[in-house]
Enzyme design. Structure first.
Site, short mmCIF file in Angstrom:
data_model
loop_
_atom_site.label_atom_id
_atom_site.label_comp_id
_atom_site.label_asym_id
_atom_site.label_seq_id
_atom_site.Cartn_x
_atom_site.Cartn_y
_atom_site.Cartn_z
N MET A 48 0.81 -1.22 0.00
CA MET A 48 0.00 0.00 0.00
C MET A 48 0.84 1.27 0.00
SD MET A 48 -2.85 -1.48 -0.18
CE MET A 48 -4.04 -0.17 0.04
N LEU B 225 5.50 3.22 -5.48
CA LEU B 225 6.92 2.95 -5.72
C LEU B 225 7.55 4.14 -6.43
CD1 LEU B 225 6.63 -0.75 -6.94
CD2 LEU B 225 7.50 0.04 -4.73
N ASN C 296 1.30 -6.17 -10.25
CA ASN C 296 0.40 -5.72 -9.19
C ASN C 296 -0.97 -6.31 -9.44
OD1 ASN C 296 -0.53 -4.17 -6.94
ND2 ASN C 296 -1.46 -2.71 -8.37
N HIS D 129 -5.00 -5.40 -8.71
CA HIS D 129 -5.87 -4.29 -8.31
C HIS D 129 -7.32 -4.78 -8.34
CE1 HIS D 129 -7.05 -0.17 -7.65
NE2 HIS D 129 -7.96 -0.33 -8.60
N ASP E 9 4.08 0.33 -13.98
CA ASP E 9 4.94 1.37 -14.55
C ASP E 9 4.96 2.55 -13.58
OD1 ASP E 9 2.60 2.76 -14.97
OD2 ASP E 9 2.58 2.50 -17.14
N GLU F 187 -9.34 -12.67 -7.28
CA GLU F 187 -7.94 -12.20 -7.22
C GLU F 187 -6.99 -13.38 -6.99
OE1 GLU F 187 -6.95 -8.84 -4.73
OE2 GLU F 187 -9.03 -8.20 -4.70
C1 GRF Z 1 -6.26 -6.87 -2.43
O1 GRF Z 1 -7.62 -6.54 -2.59
C2 GRF Z 1 -5.45 -6.35 -3.59
O2 GRF Z 1 -6.16 -6.34 -4.79
C3 GRF Z 1 -5.15 -4.93 -3.17
O3 GRF Z 1 -4.93 -5.02 -1.79
C4 GRF Z 1 -5.63 -6.15 -1.26
C5 GRF Z 1 -4.63 -7.00 -0.54
O4 GRF Z 1 -5.23 -8.08 0.11
N1 GRF Z 1 -4.05 -4.40 -3.93
P1 GRF Z 1 -4.33 -9.23 0.71
O5 GRF Z 1 -3.35 -8.57 1.69
O6 GRF Z 1 -3.61 -9.91 -0.40
O7 GRF Z 1 -5.28 -10.14 1.42
#
Ligand code: GRF
Length: 217
Positions: A101, A104, A118, A120, A152, A185
């Site tokens: 979070m 970079l 990454n 998202h 990027d 994800e």
């Molecule tokens: C996920 O929703 C990801 O898409 C976002 O941050 C969250 C991280 O969740 N970038 P975790 O720490 O992998 O459970």
């Protein structure tokens, strides 16, 4: 794809995982490597920029190399230089942001050309930035999802590797939607890493496509 990480000569690609929280995407990646869903990759190091994260604890429990490099109160270039040194010391060739979070620096992006991924939690380019699932829900979209992309120097902007979409249900609220996106994800990140390390895909302009257009899936 010039400069990108592939499993060259049979040596596994060495992943560096950066995280700031619970680490469920990291754990999904670790599970995929263990079960052979991701082939030709290994986790070289897990770095957390926040103390006492679930992700760092999990890395420790799994016996994976891990490091706590706290970013709070540090200037970005200085902290990023520390992370680059740690990743290089572990011979990382593909960096995977898994809930990392913090933006970079351009120097960090330049240190790993086409080799930072990454995930998202929206269908980019819609809803970049924080709280993407809540943004999508509040907007009233009928389809939501997640995107795995190269990083990027711009926020949530690099070349898209893959996306997974789900319908927004009448019964959803922002939390249930986020929970259902998270399930996607976990699948999407492993699939994307598998594609990148396979060496069978390349970046052409903004497209991530098979190197040989005659090859079939
Ligand atoms: C996920 O929703 C990801 O898409 C976002 O941050 C969250 C991280 O969740 N970038 P975790 O720490 O992998 O459970």
């Amino acid at each position: 794809m010039s400069g990108s990480a592939v499993a060259a000569g049979g040596a596994p690609v060495r992943l560096g995982i950066l995280l700031s929280g619970r680490g469920s995407n990291f754990l999904a990646i670790a599970h995929s490597i263990r079960t052979g869903r991701i082939k030709g990759a290994q986790i070289a190091v897990v770095i957390s920029n926040v103390a006492e994260t679930g992700g760092l604890k999990a890395a420790q429990e799994l016996g994976l190399p891990h490091a706590l490099l706290i970013s709070r109160g540090r200037k970005r270039p200085e902290h990023d230089a520390e992370m680059i040194a740690c990743l290089q010391a572990h011979q990382v060739n593909l960096v995977c942001l898994a809930g990392y979070m913090r933006l970079l620096s351009p120097e960090f992006v330049a240190a790993f050309p086409n080799s930072i991924l990454n995930i998202h939690p929206s269908l980019l380019p819609a809803f970049p930035g924080l709280d993407a699932q809540a943004q999508a829900f509040a907007y009233g979209v009928k389809v939501a999802g997640c995107t795995v992309h190269f990083v990027d120097e711009h926020l949530d902007h690099g070349v898209i590797i893959l996306q997974r979409a789900i319908p927004v249900l009448e019964t959803d609220d922002a939390h249930s939607l986020a929970d259902r996106i998270l399930v996607e994800e976990h699948q999407a990140y492993s699939e994307a890493i598998g594609k990148v390390v396979s060496g069978e895909y390349e970046i052409r302009e903004r497209r991530f496509v098979k190197c040989n257009p005659l090859a079939t899936d």
